[in-house]
Write a protein that holds these residues in place. Sequence first.
Motif, PDB file in Angstrom:
ATOM      1  N   ARG A   1       0.804  -1.222   0.000  1.00  0.00           N
ATOM      2  CA  ARG A   1       0.000   0.000   0.000  1.00  0.00           C
ATOM      3  C   ARG A   1       0.839   1.275   0.000  1.00  0.00           C
ATOM      4  O   ARG A   1       0.283   2.375  -0.055  1.00  0.00           O
ATOM      5  CB  ARG A   1      -0.977  -0.014   1.175  1.00  0.00           C
ATOM      6  N   ARG A   2       2.159   1.142   0.075  1.00  0.00           N
ATOM      7  CA  ARG A   2       3.013   2.319  -0.102  1.00  0.00           C
ATOM      8  C   ARG A   2       3.389   2.515  -1.570  1.00  0.00           C
ATOM      9  O   ARG A   2       3.867   3.569  -1.956  1.00  0.00           O
ATOM     10  CB  ARG A   2       4.275   2.195   0.759  1.00  0.00           C
TER      11      ARG A   2
ATOM     12  N   ALA B   1      -1.371  -6.613   9.339  1.00  0.00           N
ATOM     13  CA  ALA B   1      -1.416  -5.160   9.453  1.00  0.00           C
ATOM     14  C   ALA B   1      -1.464  -4.518   8.078  1.00  0.00           C
ATOM     15  O   ALA B   1      -1.192  -5.152   7.057  1.00  0.00           O
ATOM     16  CB  ALA B   1      -0.201  -4.655  10.228  1.00  0.00           C
ATOM     17  N   LEU B   2      -1.768  -3.218   8.075  1.00  0.00           N
ATOM     18  CA  LEU B   2      -2.008  -2.503   6.832  1.00  0.00           C
ATOM     19  C   LEU B   2      -0.736  -2.299   6.011  1.00  0.00           C
ATOM     20  O   LEU B   2      -0.728  -2.463   4.792  1.00  0.00           O
ATOM     21  CB  LEU B   2      -2.647  -1.139   7.149  1.00  0.00           C
ATOM     22  N   TYR B   3       0.378  -1.937   6.678  1.00  0.00           N
ATOM     23  CA  TYR B   3       1.594  -1.585   5.949  1.00  0.00           C
ATOM     24  C   TYR B   3       2.780  -2.490   6.259  1.00  0.00           C
ATOM     25  O   TYR B   3       3.846  -2.327   5.671  1.00  0.00           O
ATOM     26  CB  TYR B   3       1.989  -0.135   6.252  1.00  0.00           C
ATOM     27  N   GLU B   4       2.648  -3.423   7.171  1.00  0.00           N
ATOM     28  CA  GLU B   4       3.762  -4.295   7.513  1.00  0.00           C
ATOM     29  C   GLU B   4       4.111  -5.231   6.348  1.00  0.00           C
ATOM     30  O   GLU B   4       3.245  -5.630   5.579  1.00  0.00           O
ATOM     31  CB  GLU B   4       3.435  -5.144   8.742  1.00  0.00           C
ATOM     32  N   ARG B   5       5.392  -5.609   6.274  1.00  0.00           N
ATOM     33  CA  ARG B   5       5.846  -6.588   5.284  1.00  0.00           C
ATOM     34  C   ARG B   5       5.933  -7.971   5.918  1.00  0.00           C
ATOM     35  O   ARG B   5       6.661  -8.848   5.449  1.00  0.00           O
ATOM     36  CB  ARG B   5       7.200  -6.165   4.713  1.00  0.00           C
ATOM     37  N   LYS B   6       5.196  -8.146   6.985  1.00  0.00           N
ATOM     38  CA  LYS B   6       5.170  -9.426   7.699  1.00  0.00           C
ATOM     39  C   LYS B   6       3.816  -9.559   8.400  1.00  0.00           C
ATOM     40  O   LYS B   6       3.058  -8.597   8.510  1.00  0.00           O
ATOM     41  CB  LYS B   6       6.280  -9.487   8.753  1.00  0.00           C
TER      42      LYS B   6
END
Length: 295
Positions: free
Chosen positions: A17-18, A279-284
């Motif tokens: 989402r980034r 989570a929304l922006y985590e890569r894990k």
Amino acid sequence: IEIDHKRGRAFISSFDRRDDSGRGAIHVFDLDDPLAQTGWRDRTGGAPEKFQPLGISYYEQGDTRRLFVVNEAGPSIELYAVDDNGDLEHLETFAERRVLSPNSVAAAGPRAFYVSNDLRPGRYSPLAGLHFLFGSDLGEVFYVSGDQWSVAASKLRFANGLALSPDGDRLYVAESAGKAVKVFERNRQNGKLTPAETYSLDAAPDNLTLDEDGAVWIGALPKPLLTPRLKRDANAVAPSEVIRLAPDGEIATVYRNGGEQHSATTVAARSKRKLLIGALYERKFLFCDLPDGQE
């Protein structure tokens, strides 16, 4: 995250989402073999081409297995058939001009579902931030049966996560700007909803999932207004919380973190003694052992 309890696997909605110029994916995570390489490949077969997945919902009845996926790029809801290995075959796209901001979906049949329209003007409308800040009641839930769309619930303060009870009689709706989960009695014949209960929370609920015991697991944001800055700053964090709403109405916080371990949790799904947290922006995502008494 949606768990297929019978086969011990989880479907995971994934999108960067980034960098929203890319394409999202649906992964399948093996709960018994967490390091299996098959968990890292997209299961959608590239369909549709423009794909930014949000909420998902798994449906199984007899030999029929389906996965419903909210596609922000549509905006639409994509319907997939699920094979024995968890691979997905795209079957159909559902879209409606009134639903500008679909967020979550709850399967109610092979071609029937509920979808939340978080803000009627759309979450990216010029005044969306103010609508959330002041708790405007512009959220809705639509019921879709085949080609028929109808408003099943309205005047919701940012309608977000949805979960349908195992017997199909109750629909749980996360009201993010209202920091509450609303429960509706459901008419299984026509899909109509009747307000039943409201559970107030200490955080803004996002996605909802149901476990095999009928408890609702809630990914929640203690400080939701911090979330927009996470997209701009990859080093920023926001606190996370996971809440369990028991079938008898008891509310308990199962996980809380300032964001250093896991920032801005949006979903939690339980299978036996395991809990997956996304989570929304985590890569894990987190794959946790539940302590005694929490399962």
